[in-house]
Design an enzyme around this catalytic site. Structure first.
Site, PDB file in Angstrom:
ATOM      1  N   LYS A  97      -9.611   2.272  -1.792  1.00 52.37           N
ATOM      2  CA  LYS A  97     -10.071   0.875  -1.964  1.00 52.37           C
ATOM      3  C   LYS A  97     -11.525   0.582  -1.233  1.00 52.37           C
ATOM      4  O   LYS A  97     -12.073   1.946  -0.798  1.00 52.37           O
ATOM      5  CB  LYS A  97      -9.065  -0.171  -0.912  1.00 52.37           C
ATOM      6  CG  LYS A  97      -7.527  -0.181  -1.521  1.00 52.37           C
ATOM      7  CD  LYS A  97      -6.829  -1.185  -0.785  1.00 52.37           C
ATOM      8  CE  LYS A  97      -5.343  -1.407  -1.435  1.00 52.37           C
ATOM      9  NZ  LYS A  97      -4.573  -2.253  -0.605  1.00 52.37           N
ATOM     10  N   ARG A 171       3.199   8.335  -0.484  1.00 46.59           N
ATOM     11  CA  ARG A 171       3.413   7.136   0.223  1.00 46.59           C
ATOM     12  C   ARG A 171       3.489   7.305   1.913  1.00 46.59           C
ATOM     13  O   ARG A 171       3.030   6.615   2.886  1.00 46.59           O
ATOM     14  CB  ARG A 171       4.771   6.724  -0.076  1.00 46.59           C
ATOM     15  CG  ARG A 171       4.827   6.041  -1.551  1.00 46.59           C
ATOM     16  CD  ARG A 171       3.996   4.961  -1.723  1.00 46.59           C
ATOM     17  NE  ARG A 171       4.435   3.532  -0.729  1.00 46.59           N
ATOM     18  CZ  ARG A 171       3.920   2.319  -0.999  1.00 46.59           C
ATOM     19  NH1 ARG A 171       2.823   2.207  -1.557  1.00 46.59           N
ATOM     20  NH2 ARG A 171       4.452   1.312  -0.442  1.00 46.59           N
ATOM     21  N   ARG A 191      -3.676   4.689   6.646  1.00 45.53           N
ATOM     22  CA  ARG A 191      -4.155   3.410   7.114  1.00 45.53           C
ATOM     23  C   ARG A 191      -4.036   3.437   8.685  1.00 45.53           C
ATOM     24  O   ARG A 191      -4.725   2.471   9.003  1.00 45.53           O
ATOM     25  CB  ARG A 191      -2.817   2.488   6.441  1.00 45.53           C
ATOM     26  CG  ARG A 191      -3.066   2.394   5.324  1.00 45.53           C
ATOM     27  CD  ARG A 191      -1.730   1.570   4.591  1.00 45.53           C
ATOM     28  NE  ARG A 191      -2.116   1.255   3.115  1.00 45.53           N
ATOM     29  CZ  ARG A 191      -1.241   0.942   2.290  1.00 45.53           C
ATOM     30  NH1 ARG A 191       0.225   1.232   2.618  1.00 45.53           N
ATOM     31  NH2 ARG A 191      -1.172   0.590   1.150  1.00 45.53           N
ATOM     32  N   ASN A 201      -7.092  -2.043   3.728  1.00 42.90           N
ATOM     33  CA  ASN A 201      -5.861  -0.933   4.295  1.00 42.90           C
ATOM     34  C   ASN A 201      -6.151   0.292   3.571  1.00 42.90           C
ATOM     35  O   ASN A 201      -5.110   0.936   3.343  1.00 42.90           O
ATOM     36  CB  ASN A 201      -4.676  -1.527   4.414  1.00 42.90           C
ATOM     37  CG  ASN A 201      -4.126  -1.917   3.023  1.00 42.90           C
ATOM     38  OD1 ASN A 201      -4.602  -1.547   2.034  1.00 42.90           O
ATOM     39  ND2 ASN A 201      -2.719  -2.405   2.889  1.00 42.90           N
ATOM     40  N   HIS A 204      -4.182   2.691  -1.964  1.00 48.62           N
ATOM     41  CA  HIS A 204      -2.874   2.053  -2.524  1.00 48.62           C
ATOM     42  C   HIS A 204      -2.227   3.306  -3.066  1.00 48.62           C
ATOM     43  O   HIS A 204      -2.706   4.246  -3.622  1.00 48.62           O
ATOM     44  CB  HIS A 204      -3.296   1.154  -3.819  1.00 48.62           C
ATOM     45  CG  HIS A 204      -2.049   0.762  -4.600  1.00 48.62           C
ATOM     46  ND1 HIS A 204      -1.212  -0.186  -4.488  1.00 48.62           N
ATOM     47  CD2 HIS A 204      -1.814   1.437  -5.824  1.00 48.62           C
ATOM     48  CE1 HIS A 204      -0.540  -0.182  -5.382  1.00 48.62           C
ATOM     49  NE2 HIS A 204      -0.770   1.045  -6.119  1.00 48.62           N
TER      50      HIS A 204
END
Length: 374
Positions: A97, A171, A191, A201, A204
């Site tokens: 991000k 993940r 994160r 955060n 993704h």
């Protein structure tokens, strides 16, 4: 009998303008390969040792290089190969991000250290509308407008990540969506280390294989020219290419971290698979002057490379000095902190290409980000 694995591969023949299909046999005992032409039903390549290919490289969706030909692995050739090598391989989207683009080196280091591979990467700046299309499932949420404004505020980096159970592994590396929760429950996650709040955060990650397929198609569509555009500026810039050997050795993150730490601004980034004709054209200026020309072409064709636009005043001169002499041995002797001194192996596998002449900086950037990305 030797253990062997069978794959169906495709190669685009630029001279005949044809997509050719082969059976590729791989023998792990001695890393040798042989190929059979599917259409003509005859041997195309006798069994030949190929040190550049390992068992880990051979899975559907990956690209391997055999004798300067880039082969797309499109299917497993028999049930034994599919059962042995294909059961756990997945592809997923890793999206950095706007708040963490400068951390791309750290993210890539973590990906490689987790036995995952980055096979595609692109820096892009989403419009509000594109961000809304990507996050369409969140449009009824109260934070939707704030998230769209953030996601369209600055560049992001999208990556295709491939490996065993890549979706769940990524993940886990990402951690819980809320950074304070991540700091408690997964303190080593991205994160937890770099996140600020539930929107800023860092990264993704796709939730499921179905979501990964949709999200990868958004950033890396099968139709050329229909994905989000790159971020190249084509002004006050120079070109840097992280070479295939450095990528295969897992040095990409380290090189990107070194570039960022030295204060250079990476204004565009994208992975490319360069064909023979394009490699010869890109390096044409060296053809009559550098004895390693043909070896340089072969290296650039040997696997994925990563092109960077480095943006800064007087960039070509300062960045060329930062890369160091073309010969890594000389670089280690004279300028031990340069990129080639730190990460190069020899005059061909010297980690990076950089623009030599200031007037060629924008031209080389255009070659990758306009012509090859066209």
């Amino acid at each position: 009998m030797d253990d062997r694995f069978v794959f169906l591969v495709e190669w685009f023949d630029p001279f005949a303008d044809l997509l050719r299909r082969y059976q590729l046999f791989f023998y792990p005992n001695d890393s040798s390969v042989e190929m059979f032409d599917v259409k003509n039903r005859k041997r195309f390549l006798a069994r030949t040792k190929c040190d550049g290919i390992s068992r880990e490289d051979l899975f559907v969706g990956n690209r391997v290089t055999v004798l300067s030909r880039q082969l797309n692995v499109i299917a497993y050739g028999d049930q034994y190969t599919a059962n042995t090598l294909g059961s756990k391989k997945e592809r997923t989207l890793a999206l950095i991000k706007p708040d963490a683009v400068t951390k791309i080196g750290d993210v890539m280091e973590l990906i490689y250290s987790s036995n995952l591979m980055v096979t595609k990467a692109k820096m892009t700046k989403l419009t509000w509308s594109q961000a809304a299309d990507f996050y369409v499932e969140h449009q009824s949420k109260p934070f939707f407008n704030e998230m769209m404004q953030f996601m369209s505020s600055a560049p992001v980096v999208a990556m295709e990540v491939i490996g065993d159970e890549a979706t769940s592994v990524w993940r886990r590396l990402v951690g819980p969506a809320d950074p304070p929760v991540a700091q408690r429950e997964a303190p080593q996650s991205l994160r937890a280390q770099f996140g600020t709040d539930g929107i800023k955060n860092v990264v993704h990650g796709s939730d499921t294989l179905a979501a990964a397929a949709r999200e990868l198609e958004f950033f890396f569509p099968s139709t050329i020219g229909h994905g989000p555009s790159n971020t190249a500026l084509y002004t006050d810039s120079t070109c840097c290419i992280i070479k295939p050997h450095a990528i295969s050795e897992g040095l990409t993150g380290k090189i990107l971290n070194s570039i960022n730490a030295a204060g250079f601004d990476i204004s565009a980034l994208q992975m490319f698979n360069v064909g023979q004709a394009n490699a010869e054209e890109f390096y044409e200026v060296y053809k009559e002057v550098v004895t390693e020309y043909f070896s340089m072409v072969t290296e650039l064709c040997s696997g994925p490379c990563m092109a960077l636009e480095i943006h800064q005043k007087d960039t070509p001169k300062t960045f060329r000095e930062f890369c160091g002499p073309a010969d890594p041995e000389l670089a280690r002797l004279l300028q031990p902190n340069t990129l080639r001194a730190l990460y190069g192996k020899d005059k061909v596998r010297n980690a990076v290409h950089c623009t030599d002449l200031a007037e060629d900086g924008v031209l080389e950037v255009q070659y990758f980000f306009k012509i090859l990305d066209g």
